[in-house]
Design an enzyme around this catalytic site. Structure first.
Site, PDB file in Angstrom:
ATOM      1  N   LYS A 199      23.655  19.283  28.966  1.00  0.00           N
ATOM      2  CA  LYS A 199      24.590  19.984  28.074  1.00  0.00           C
ATOM      3  C   LYS A 199      23.837  20.642  26.918  1.00  0.00           C
ATOM      4  O   LYS A 199      23.235  19.965  26.093  1.00  0.00           O
ATOM      5  CB  LYS A 199      25.614  19.027  27.474  1.00  0.00           C
ATOM      6  CG  LYS A 199      26.655  19.790  26.628  1.00  0.00           C
ATOM      7  CD  LYS A 199      27.502  18.892  25.768  1.00  0.00           C
ATOM      8  CE  LYS A 199      27.051  18.842  24.330  1.00  0.00           C
ATOM      9  NZ  LYS A 199      27.141  20.130  23.605  1.00  0.00           N
ATOM     10  N   GLU A 273      15.282  11.771  20.728  1.00  0.00           N
ATOM     11  CA  GLU A 273      14.386  12.554  19.863  1.00  0.00           C
ATOM     12  C   GLU A 273      15.226  13.045  18.695  1.00  0.00           C
ATOM     13  O   GLU A 273      16.093  13.897  18.857  1.00  0.00           O
ATOM     14  CB  GLU A 273      13.800  13.745  20.643  1.00  0.00           C
ATOM     15  CG  GLU A 273      12.974  13.362  21.849  1.00  0.00           C
ATOM     16  CD  GLU A 273      11.633  12.734  21.484  1.00  0.00           C
ATOM     17  OE1 GLU A 273      11.249  12.749  20.296  1.00  0.00           O
ATOM     18  OE2 GLU A 273      10.977  12.206  22.390  1.00  0.00           O
ATOM     19  N   CYS A 307      12.725  20.157  14.057  1.00  0.00           N
ATOM     20  CA  CYS A 307      12.758  18.731  13.737  1.00  0.00           C
ATOM     21  C   CYS A 307      11.459  18.284  13.074  1.00  0.00           C
ATOM     22  O   CYS A 307      11.455  17.430  12.194  1.00  0.00           O
ATOM     23  CB  CYS A 307      12.982  17.927  14.998  1.00  0.00           C
ATOM     24  SG  CYS A 307      11.841  18.402  16.313  1.00  0.00           S
ATOM     25  N   GLU A 404      16.843  15.052   5.752  1.00  0.00           N
ATOM     26  CA  GLU A 404      16.528  16.251   6.511  1.00  0.00           C
ATOM     27  C   GLU A 404      17.505  17.362   6.123  1.00  0.00           C
ATOM     28  O   GLU A 404      18.713  17.165   6.141  1.00  0.00           O
ATOM     29  CB  GLU A 404      16.651  15.947   8.009  1.00  0.00           C
ATOM     30  CG  GLU A 404      16.220  17.102   8.880  1.00  0.00           C
ATOM     31  CD  GLU A 404      16.403  16.820  10.364  1.00  0.00           C
ATOM     32  OE1 GLU A 404      17.489  16.366  10.758  1.00  0.00           O
ATOM     33  OE2 GLU A 404      15.455  17.067  11.124  1.00  0.00           O
TER      34      GLU A 404
HETATM   35  P1  NAP Z   1      23.456  17.182  16.799  1.00  0.00           P
HETATM   36  O1  NAP Z   1      24.594  17.590  15.992  1.00  0.00           O
HETATM   37  O2  NAP Z   1      23.081  15.763  16.845  1.00  0.00           O
HETATM   38  O3  NAP Z   1      23.745  17.725  18.282  1.00  0.00           O
HETATM   39  C1  NAP Z   1      22.831  17.577  19.345  1.00  0.00           C
HETATM   40  C2  NAP Z   1      23.588  17.641  20.648  1.00  0.00           C
HETATM   41  O4  NAP Z   1      24.448  16.500  20.763  1.00  0.00           O
HETATM   42  C3  NAP Z   1      24.492  18.851  20.784  1.00  0.00           C
HETATM   43  O5  NAP Z   1      24.505  19.289  22.108  1.00  0.00           O
HETATM   44  C4  NAP Z   1      25.834  18.274  20.368  1.00  0.00           C
HETATM   45  O6  NAP Z   1      26.915  19.030  20.800  1.00  0.00           O
HETATM   46  C5  NAP Z   1      25.792  16.918  20.995  1.00  0.00           C
HETATM   47  N1  NAP Z   1      26.684  15.923  20.407  1.00  0.00           N
HETATM   48  C6  NAP Z   1      27.368  15.976  19.225  1.00  0.00           C
HETATM   49  N2  NAP Z   1      28.076  14.841  19.056  1.00  0.00           N
HETATM   50  C7  NAP Z   1      27.840  14.051  20.134  1.00  0.00           C
HETATM   51  C8  NAP Z   1      28.271  12.753  20.534  1.00  0.00           C
HETATM   52  N3  NAP Z   1      29.087  12.014  19.779  1.00  0.00           N
HETATM   53  N4  NAP Z   1      27.813  12.247  21.702  1.00  0.00           N
HETATM   54  C9  NAP Z   1      26.959  12.947  22.469  1.00  0.00           C
HETATM   55  N5  NAP Z   1      26.534  14.195  22.145  1.00  0.00           N
HETATM   56  C10 NAP Z   1      26.954  14.746  20.997  1.00  0.00           C
HETATM   57  O7  NAP Z   1      22.130  17.942  16.385  1.00  0.00           O
HETATM   58  P2  NAP Z   1      21.963  19.491  16.116  1.00  0.00           P
HETATM   59  O8  NAP Z   1      22.565  19.797  14.809  1.00  0.00           O
HETATM   60  O9  NAP Z   1      22.411  20.258  17.320  1.00  0.00           O
HETATM   61  O10 NAP Z   1      20.387  19.615  16.067  1.00  0.00           O
HETATM   62  C11 NAP Z   1      19.653  19.399  14.941  1.00  0.00           C
HETATM   63  C12 NAP Z   1      19.023  18.031  14.939  1.00  0.00           C
HETATM   64  O11 NAP Z   1      18.202  17.848  16.095  1.00  0.00           O
HETATM   65  C13 NAP Z   1      18.107  17.795  13.772  1.00  0.00           C
HETATM   66  O12 NAP Z   1      18.347  16.551  13.197  1.00  0.00           O
HETATM   67  C14 NAP Z   1      16.720  17.839  14.402  1.00  0.00           C
HETATM   68  O13 NAP Z   1      15.739  17.160  13.657  1.00  0.00           O
HETATM   69  C15 NAP Z   1      16.960  17.267  15.732  1.00  0.00           C
HETATM   70  N6  NAP Z   1      15.910  17.639  16.690  1.00  0.00           N
HETATM   71  C16 NAP Z   1      14.994  16.701  17.054  1.00  0.00           C
HETATM   72  C17 NAP Z   1      13.970  17.026  17.928  1.00  0.00           C
HETATM   73  C18 NAP Z   1      12.944  16.010  18.335  1.00  0.00           C
HETATM   74  O14 NAP Z   1      12.252  16.245  19.326  1.00  0.00           O
HETATM   75  N7  NAP Z   1      12.803  14.903  17.647  1.00  0.00           N
HETATM   76  C19 NAP Z   1      13.883  18.326  18.438  1.00  0.00           C
HETATM   77  C20 NAP Z   1      14.840  19.267  18.040  1.00  0.00           C
HETATM   78  C21 NAP Z   1      15.858  18.901  17.161  1.00  0.00           C
HETATM   79  P3  NAP Z   1      27.450  20.214  19.828  1.00  0.00           P
HETATM   80  O15 NAP Z   1      26.349  21.179  19.719  1.00  0.00           O
HETATM   81  O16 NAP Z   1      28.578  20.818  20.486  1.00  0.00           O
HETATM   82  O17 NAP Z   1      27.771  19.552  18.540  1.00  0.00           O
END
Ligand code: NAP
Ligand code: MG
Length: 493
Positions: A199, A273, A307, A404
């Site tokens: 997804k 991650e 990230c 963050e």
């Molecule tokens: P997010 O809000 O956590 O969303 C990530 C994914 O999870 C999206 O596809 C989201 O769908 C989905 N999601 C949301 N709520 C969920 C739930 N309750 N259960 C399962 N899936 C759910 O993160 P983001 O804002 O998209 O991305 C930014 C974050 O990613 C930052 O904190 C960044 O540091 C982190 N990141 C980490 C890495 C790493 O390798 N460590 C790499 C890249 C990014 P929706 O988009 O529809 O909300």
């Protein structure tokens, strides 16, 4: 910052004139986008049982690009069943050599269509075309190439332990590197013999859907890769599905914790991650100009939507004035605007919600006494934008030092000794990445060995390679992606 004696190395604060480049927009004539996208399940695009669609927009213009299907629980179930059937009947039985051929084919097709993928990535997510063209898409292809090579060599990758695939993996990815994150997830899973349900994020589903089209053209047997779109609820339905063997999640620490709770007590394996708050440490013996360029790249690259972004700077006191001056000067030359323009350094913020979050954290930074400086650039009237921003006079306990922000905002602190730098760098809930800038190799080994971060760069920043493992400590997650470590997350040994 308290007024100090003018550092002799620091030139007088006078900003160079911004170079005025003519507009150089990348053409969009060659891309093919549909008005409406369905779910990619069992090798076909199918209408969602939910009957619902959502809109994905271009964050630089706020204009709609396409309608995208929103998968509900029954759509997730359909995708998992397709992946299970493909695992049992086809993929788990196929020799590694044959699996590898499909992965090589996908890698080559990404390369062939690199221009189209880059433009769509920039349109859907707001990142500068220079990055999607030079970083996201080539690295996505490189991941498929790299893992293709392992598909028939699993016994050499994990000698003497009879590696076996896990089954069906549910994979959930964020919006900051949409195609690249899909490649990080799909390539090792397939190489190891698993099938997947992936997804993408709600705001950036298009390159994953283009990848689905490409996978169809590559004639990968039906059901091995299923790509279903939707919001957080769809993600939650994936993590809750009882017939998945593995969950791979990249996203925020908050959602990572929810997923970890949901998986507790089940026999699903998982990798998470999550977020980061990386410190770049500049010592006085560093090549200052090189370091400044690295800091700029580390935080303003992809609008700070990284990230492992270098969102904190720790600079040795003796060179702090010079470094901060040079940073400000360089910030003035950054081109902020149209992501499709080849001269653009800083593109659009990914969504209205993310912009709101950045603004609120910056406000907190100011209210807590931080000294805020922003580039004097202008930004377009439409779309979501945030000017490159730095903070000085921040304490270790400041919210913007601890949390963050995921935007183009750098918090700067100073230090006197190596021990103080290490202490400050490690003092956040995260431990994803970090950078050290110094002329001394011994200092690099000393400092990087004491920093609690999964990824360390020395005299460079934000460099990625499919052969290197990537992942964090503490609240930055569990497990590694990339390299053999990333492959091991998809096998039982
Ligand atoms: P997010 O809000 O956590 O969303 C990530 C994914 O999870 C999206 O596809 C989201 O769908 C989905 N999601 C949301 N709520 C969920 C739930 N309750 N259960 C399962 N899936 C759910 O993160 P983001 O804002 O998209 O991305 C930014 C974050 O990613 C930052 O904190 C960044 O540091 C982190 N990141 C980490 C890495 C790493 O390798 N460590 C790499 C890249 C990014 P929706 O988009 O529809 O909300
Ligand atoms: Mg979008």
């Amino acid at each position: 910052m308290a007024k100090k004696k003018q550092n002799k190395r620091a030139p007088k604060l006078k900003f160079s004139n911004k170079w005025a480049y003519s507009a150089a927009p990348e053409s969009t004539d060659h891309i093919e986008l549909k008005e409406k996208y369905d779910l990619f399940i069992n090798g076909k695009f199918v209408k969602p049982n939910s009957k619902k669609y959502f809109t994905t927009i271009n964050p630089a213009t706020e204009k709609k690009i396409a309608s995208v299907a929103e998968a509900n629980e029954s759509d997730v179930d359909k995708a998992v069943k397709a992946a299970r059937k493909a695992y049992d009947n086809t993929w788990s039985k196929m020799p590694g050599k044959e699996r590898g051929k499909y992965l090589y084919r996908i890698a080559r097709m990404i390369q062939e269509r690199a221009r189209e993928f880059s433009v769509i990535e920039s349109m859907d997510g707001g990142k500068p075309i220079r990055e999607s063209r030079d970083v996201d898409v080539p690295l996505a292809a490189a991941h498929f190439f790299y893992y293709a090579g392992w598909a028939d060599k699993l016994n050499y990758a994990f000698p003497g332990v009879h590696p076996r695939s896990m089954g069906v993996a549910g994979q959930i990815i964020p919006w900051n590197f949409p195609l690249l994150m899909a490649a990080w997830k799909i390539a090792p899973a397939l190489a190891a013999g698993n099938t997947v349900v992936l997804k993408p994020a709600e705001t950036t589903p298009l390159t994953a859907l283009k990848l689905a089209e490409l996978i169809q053209e590559a004639e990968l047997p039906d059901g091995i890769v299923n790509i279903i779109t939707g919001a957080g609820r769809t993600g939650a339905a994936i993590t809750a599905h009882p017939q998945l063997n593995k969950i791979a999640f990249t996203g925020s620490t908050d959602v990572g914790k929810i997923i970890q709770n949901a998986l507790a007590g089940t026999d699903k394996k998982y990798t998470l991650e999550l977020g980061g708050k990386a410190a770049n440490i500049i010592f006085e013996d560093a090549s200052i100009d090189m370091a400044v360029e690295g800091i700029i790249n580390g935080i303003f690259f992809n609008q700070g939507h990284v990230c492992c972004a270098g969102s904190r700077l720790l600079v040795q006191e003796s060179v702090a004035e010079e470094v901060i001056h040079k940073l400000k000067e360089r910030m003035e030359t950054l081109v902020v605007g149209d992501p499709l323009d080849k001269n653009t350094d800083v593109g659009a913020i990914n969504s209205k919600e993310q912009l709101k979050k950045i603004k609120s954290l910056v406000k907190i930074g100011i209210n807590e006494g931080g000294n805020c400086y922003q580039s004097s650039c202008s930004v377009p009237a439409k779309g979501f934008w945030f000017k490159p921003t730095i903070f000085t006079d921040v304490a270790q306990s400041s919210t913007i030092v601890q949390e963050e922000i995921f935007g183009p905002v750098l918090a700067i602190q100073t230090f006197r000794t190596v021990e103080e730098a290490i202490e400050k760098a490690n003092n956040t809930p995260y431990g994803l990445s970090g950078g050290v800038w110094t002329d001394k190799g011994s200092k690099i080994f000393n400092v990087t060995g004491k920093l609690k971060a999964g990824v360390m760069w020395a005299n460079t920043f934000n460099k990625f390679d499919p052969t290197s493992p990537f992942g964090g400590y503490k609240e930055s997650g569990v497990g590694r992606e990339g390299g053999l470590h990333g492959l091991s997350a998809y096998v039982h040994v």
